[in-house]
Design an enzyme around this catalytic site. Sequence first.
Site, mmCIF file in Angstrom:
data_model
loop_
_atom_site.group_PDB
_atom_site.id
_atom_site.type_symbol
_atom_site.label_atom_id
_atom_site.label_comp_id
_atom_site.label_asym_id
_atom_site.label_seq_id
_atom_site.Cartn_x
_atom_site.Cartn_y
_atom_site.Cartn_z
ATOM 1 N N CYS A 198 1.812 -6.175 -13.514
ATOM 2 C CA CYS A 198 2.124 -4.749 -13.684
ATOM 3 C C CYS A 198 2.202 -4.398 -15.164
ATOM 4 C CB CYS A 198 3.456 -4.427 -13.001
ATOM 5 S SG CYS A 198 3.855 -2.668 -13.062
ATOM 6 N N CYS A 252 9.814 -2.850 -16.380
ATOM 7 C CA CYS A 252 11.120 -2.845 -15.719
ATOM 8 C C CYS A 252 11.763 -4.233 -15.874
ATOM 9 C CB CYS A 252 10.970 -2.502 -14.241
ATOM 10 S SG CYS A 252 10.029 -0.985 -13.940
ATOM 11 N N CYS A 271 12.324 -6.900 -13.061
ATOM 12 C CA CYS A 271 11.229 -7.178 -12.133
ATOM 13 C C CYS A 271 10.417 -8.401 -12.548
ATOM 14 C CB CYS A 271 10.313 -5.951 -12.053
ATOM 15 S SG CYS A 271 8.953 -6.177 -10.892
ATOM 16 N N CYS A 273 7.049 -2.074 5.294
ATOM 17 C CA CYS A 273 7.087 -1.485 3.958
ATOM 18 C C CYS A 273 5.919 -2.030 3.153
ATOM 19 C CB CYS A 273 8.405 -1.837 3.274
ATOM 20 S SG CYS A 273 9.859 -1.409 4.269
ATOM 21 N N CYS A 305 6.531 2.661 5.672
ATOM 22 C CA CYS A 305 7.033 3.179 4.398
ATOM 23 C C CYS A 305 6.129 2.634 3.302
ATOM 24 C CB CYS A 305 8.475 2.724 4.175
ATOM 25 S SG CYS A 305 9.208 3.332 2.628
ATOM 26 N N CYS A 322 13.104 7.097 0.857
ATOM 27 C CA CYS A 322 13.852 5.848 0.786
ATOM 28 C C CYS A 322 14.067 5.582 -0.696
ATOM 29 C CB CYS A 322 13.042 4.723 1.434
ATOM 30 S SG CYS A 322 13.783 3.081 1.252
ATOM 31 N N ARG A 338 20.845 -0.050 3.508
ATOM 32 C CA ARG A 338 20.124 -1.311 3.739
ATOM 33 C C ARG A 338 20.547 -2.372 2.724
ATOM 34 N NH1 ARG A 338 13.866 -0.597 3.347
ATOM 35 N NH2 ARG A 338 14.462 1.053 4.789
HETATM 36 S S1 SF4 Z 1 9.398 -2.419 -10.520
HETATM 37 FE FE1 SF4 Z 1 7.981 -4.082 -11.183
HETATM 38 S S2 SF4 Z 1 6.043 -3.688 -10.125
HETATM 39 FE FE2 SF4 Z 1 7.280 -1.774 -10.019
HETATM 40 S S3 SF4 Z 1 6.666 -0.543 -11.833
HETATM 41 FE FE3 SF4 Z 1 8.435 -1.764 -12.472
HETATM 42 S S4 SF4 Z 1 7.522 -3.650 -13.364
HETATM 43 FE FE4 SF4 Z 1 5.930 -2.669 -12.132
#
Ligand code: SF4
Length: 407
Positions: free
Chosen positions: A65, A69, A72, A109, A142, A202, A272
């Site tokens: 990605c 974040c 993540c 999901c 979802c 959600c 959840r």
């Molecule tokens: S949560 Fe993870 S997969 Fe989703 S946008 Fe952020 S870095 Fe990318």
Amino acid sequence: MDLLDTLTAKGLRGEVPTREEALAVLATTDDELLDVVAAAGKVRRRWFGRRVKLNYLVNLKSGLCPEDCSYCSQRLGSKAEILKYTWLKPDQAADAARAGVAGGAKRVCLVASGRGPTDRDIDRVTDTMAAIKEADPAVEICVCLGLLSDNQAERLKAAGADAYNHNLNTSENTYGAITKTHTYADRVDTVQKAHGAGLSACSGLIAGMGETDEDLVDVVFALRELGSDSVPVNFLIPFEGTPLAKEWNLTPQRCLRILAMVRFVNPDTEVRIAGGREVHLRTMQPLGLHIANSIFLGDYLTSEGQAGQADLDMIKDAGFEVEGAGEATLPRHRADIAEAAQAGGGCGTAASACGSGGGCGPCGGHSHAPAQAATDAPAAEEPEDELRSDLVKVRRRGAGTELAPNA
Ligand code: SF4
């Protein structure tokens, strides 16, 4: 305890507590914990009986990605040794979904890493949903693809999606500390787009990123205001190779207090237990069922959960029952609000306000988050002595592999 009597009475009436009352739940002691669980349990049973909704994650596209974040394992620069693959074909995704449905899941999901979908990605997901619904027309779907552009939510709705997941994750004040590549406002905007298109919203949070009690209460009240129909509560999974690998701030008792607070603020909303359930609640998972009415079955996006059969055994042993495909999840008055919103094409919230949005949802626990490191905010609780990285197991089976899932 006056506090719990007040919260129970309000919850049974479907009323939201004050911010001070929500903070007080997080400040209760371990000696009071079973009383807190019992009070939240009364509210849970009032609106959801003893039903447990099972949800099943299919990671359509894993890793790589461009977003950052911090929680993540799929983020830009992540060194976590997760599965990495591009879009599953519709039949591959449908096979994965079938395993979850066969295990008792009512909702599938469909998640893909990335900032947000292209129109071609919407086409791919449209084909995938058709393949899943061809096999099982009753299954709820979802979709979680990150930030939505104009008209993408409408396209997903027209293609048969029931809901869209996009978590707020943490408070507006701390959001900039966990992610630089998009904003809290971006996340709110996507939740609003989904809601506006008539998709069930959600949207949830991640606890354990070093946030304060005030941050937790802020995000939970924001989710209530947004009218989220389903609130996934993730407990940070501190993956090695991500910025939050050392953030082990949660105890099972803390997790239960957080779940109880979320339940009191969202008495008649699906709550959840999402990613991190096994890692942080551990042997206390069954107590969580007395508060939350929904869990994920089996594995998460990039980490392994306990075996699906263990989930089913836990539900049965704790005296709960799996919610059937023909049973409504939300209480009638909440379902009416959602249906009215869908009919009107506008956002309909229980508490009247609408809003929220965000990138792909970490529900399913591929997360870690960095709020404290970036903000110097005090930890809400003393960290545990040990870094329990032995509890974090990278997913090596199911979607994207040749091995069967554990649903
Ligand atoms: S949560 Fe993870 S997969 Fe989703 S946008 Fe952020 S870095 Fe990318």
